[in-house]
Design an enzyme around this catalytic site. Structure first.
Site, PDB file in Angstrom:
ATOM      1  N   ASP A  36      -2.220   6.335  -4.076  1.00  0.00           N
ATOM      2  CA  ASP A  36      -1.054   5.636  -3.542  1.00  0.00           C
ATOM      3  C   ASP A  36      -0.677   4.469  -4.453  1.00  0.00           C
ATOM      4  OD1 ASP A  36      -3.084   3.846  -2.902  1.00  0.00           O
ATOM      5  OD2 ASP A  36      -2.327   3.424  -0.894  1.00  0.00           O
ATOM      6  N   SER A  92       0.829  -1.195   0.000  1.00  0.00           N
ATOM      7  CA  SER A  92       0.000   0.000   0.000  1.00  0.00           C
ATOM      8  C   SER A  92       0.871   1.256   0.000  1.00  0.00           C
ATOM      9  CB  SER A  92      -0.956  -0.033   1.189  1.00  0.00           C
ATOM     10  OG  SER A  92      -1.918   0.990   1.094  1.00  0.00           O
ATOM     11  N   ASP A 151      -0.937   1.224  -4.616  1.00  0.00           N
ATOM     12  CA  ASP A 151      -1.897   0.191  -5.009  1.00  0.00           C
ATOM     13  C   ASP A 151      -3.282   0.776  -5.271  1.00  0.00           C
ATOM     14  OD1 ASP A 151      -2.268   0.660  -2.249  1.00  0.00           O
ATOM     15  OD2 ASP A 151      -3.209  -1.287  -1.980  1.00  0.00           O
ATOM     16  N   ASP A 171      -5.630   2.262  -3.642  1.00  0.00           N
ATOM     17  CA  ASP A 171      -6.814   2.106  -2.798  1.00  0.00           C
ATOM     18  C   ASP A 171      -7.049   3.357  -1.950  1.00  0.00           C
ATOM     19  OD1 ASP A 171      -4.734   1.758  -0.994  1.00  0.00           O
ATOM     20  OD2 ASP A 171      -5.571  -0.033  -0.059  1.00  0.00           O
TER      21      ASP A 171
END
Length: 569
Positions: free
Chosen positions: A300, A146, A302, A304
């Site tokens: 960010d 993340s 990833d 999410d």
């Protein structure tokens, strides 16, 4: 074994590759470093695995990832052949070794006879959640850390409901992992016939679902010529799907930060690939100044989480916090649906407990039900699932203060793609009224009151980091502040024992149905300090939730509370 015995085993085992052995030999005279890497195993919890990429049992590498995947395979096989036959979806992000770890997972699962749906290239985390549901998989794996710093990687596991695994599932997987020798028990004889590559067809199905979450698509079309937006994926997985969804709904003037569009696990242009930090927006703001944009959107690695900086009255750019954006979106969605006469019966929103109390005020004044959950989007997903089971389709928005948002039930995790769509639609609406998002925020405060939030992070790293965090939480339970910034503390909620204590009457009442390591101190005026250890980083977080008569007053209160807590700690 002792940490030294484990270190020696890794140095000597024929199953360990030479590059790993060379790395370990380089620390042979550093006892503290050896202990740091081998004194414990990387913990597998409801967030899966997350750690620094290096050799050792307490780190992310092919051996710890392989061991975890074999444990997951054994857990799936325990559920029976029919469950295993549904297969596992696997995707990965831009980080170093992510694709390597994803391919390793595919090899191990297929070697165990479990079908695999492996994405053809990196994808946002919410696409993995969507894929689990869309393909009716028994589970999903996403290789990502993340928004953590560049040296980290992680291993998120999703279950058949599309959400990250529950504590009960995590315990079952952990029990299997504990029995596995990473050098002898992990099956890796890849079975190509069980591995199916997936990609664009799933993207299209996903984007179609995301597009349906637009509240009023006509608003964007009306402002299409005037609205200018800057977007940066911060070297991550949002690079394709965020621009695609914005262009699909009619955004015409979308400028991408070219220096940050190329996926790169070293994140060369930012100190941290985290849209919570203003430093991540430096290049985006420069581009916005060049093209005359009032809005910079960043996702960010990833994709999410999404962060925003908007232009204020004095022409400079200012952060809209995760809490502020969640409230702006919720207020906009309620208003837009009401203007269309489409606000559903049983309308509800979901937030985490540590997210702003302004949400409570918005929901109360608009007659909207609000559910508050523990930190972790799986809890928000559980609340949505519970409402769906009882036949309620009134879900408006779910959000966490850490820049995570979801609208719709096509996925069960936070989604920066749908959030980017909603943010741009909202920006178009306010642009038509001659307002930026900062103007909209200030107007929201005038209607509902001034709320502010702050966070302090206390890092406790190293070999004894876990023990120090545990001791810290215990000390906080033994210590009850009688005042916070001059306000008397009225309630103490200990979510570990699920009890609320009224310091004035002495009454003790239940405060939760499920245990979690978290404390809340609430004053007579309703201001709060919430304390909890992070689930993904070696730190304890203190959240400050304040309301007052002015922005200056609330900020002064936060500074005073932070100063008191720092002195205490």
């Amino acid at each position: 074994m002792t940490y030294r015995e484990k270190y020696d085993l890794w140095c000597q085992s024929p199953a360990v590759d030479e590059a790993t052995k060379a790395e370990l030999r380089s620390i042979e005279k550093n006892e503290d470093e050896i202990k740091l890497r081998f004194d414990a195993d990387l913990s597998f919890g409801t967030a899966g695995l997350r750690g620094i990429m290096r050799a050792g049992t307490d780190a992310m590498n092919v051996y710890t990832v392989g061991r975890a995947t074999q444990g997951l395979a054994n857990c799936i096989l325990d559920a029976g052949n029919a469950a295993a036959a549904r297969g596992v979806a696997i995707c990965y992000d831009c980080r170093n070794h992510s694709q390597e770890f994803a391919n390793l997972c595919a090899n191990i699962l297929s070697a165990n006879g479990i079908p695999v749906y492996l994405f053809d290239e990196m994808r946002p985390t919410p696409v993995l959640s969507f894929a689990v549901l869309h393909l009716n998989c028994i589970a999903g794996i996403n290789i990502t850390a993340s928004h953590n710093p560049r040296q980290y990687n992680g291993y998120k596991v999703y279950w058949q409901d599309g959400a990250q695994i529950s504590g009960e599932i995590a315990s079952r997987i952990s029990a299997h992992i504990a029995k596995i020798d990473p050098f002898t028990d992990v099956l890796q004889s890849r079975k190509d016939e069980l591995i199916r590559t997936v990609g664009k067809e799933l993207d299209e199905a996903y984007l179609a679902c995301v597009e349906q979450q637009a509240v009023d698509p006509e608003i964007i079309k009306a402002q299409a010529d005037a609205l200018r937006i800057v977007y940066t994926p911060l070297h991550g997985t949002g690079r394709r799907l965020v621009p695609q969804i914005l262009q699909r709904v009619g955004i015409r003037h979308l400028a991408l930060v070219s220096q940050q569009c190329e996926p790169d696990g070293n994140f060369p242009t930012v100190p941290f690939p985290n849209p919570e930090y203003p430093e991540a927006f430096t290049l985006g703001i420069a581009l916005a100044e060049e093209i005359g944009s009032d809005l910079v959107v960043a996702t960010d690695p990833d994709a999410d989480r999404v962060g925003v900086m908007a232009r204020g009255k004095n022409g400079t750019f200012e952060t809209i916090t995760g809490n502020q954006m969640g409230c702006l979106l919720l207020d906009y969605i309620i208003g837009a649906l009401r203007r269309k006469g489409a606000l559903p019966d049983g309308a509800y929103a979901v937030k985490s407990i540590v997210s702003t109390a302004l949400t409570d005020r918005i929901c109360k004044e608009n007659g909207i039900t609000l559910h508050a959950t523990y930190t972790g989007f799986k809890y928000i997903a559980q609340a949505i699932e519970a409402e769906q089971r009882r036949g309620c389709d009134g879900f408006l928005l779910g959000f966490e203060e850490s820049y995570g948002y979801l609208r719709g039930s096509y996925a069960k995790d936070k989604d920066a793609v749908v959030a980017s769509l909603l943010i741009c639609e909202m920006a178009a609406y306010y642009h038509g009224k001659g307002m930026t998002l900062l103007d909209a925020r200030d107007e929201m405060f005038r209607r509902y009151g001034i709320f502010a939030d702050g966070v302090d992070n206390f890092y406790m790293e190293g070999v004894d980091g876990t023990a120090r965090r545990t001791a810290f939480m215990q000390k906080m339970r033994e210590y009850t502040p009688l005042q916070i910034a001059g306000e008397k503390v009225r309630y103490v909620r200990d979510y570990l024992c699920m009890q609320c204590r009224d310091l004035q009457s002495g009454a003790v009442t239940p405060c939760a149905k499920e245990s979690a390591d978290m404390l809340c101190f609430e004053t007579e005026n309703g201001n709060c300090i919430i304390v909890r250890p992070s689930g993904t980083e070696p730190k304890v977080k203190l959240y400050y939730q304040i309301h007052g008569d002015s922005a200056q007053q609330t900020q002064e209160k936060i500074k005073a509370i932070s100063k008191e807590m720092n002195a205490l700690l």
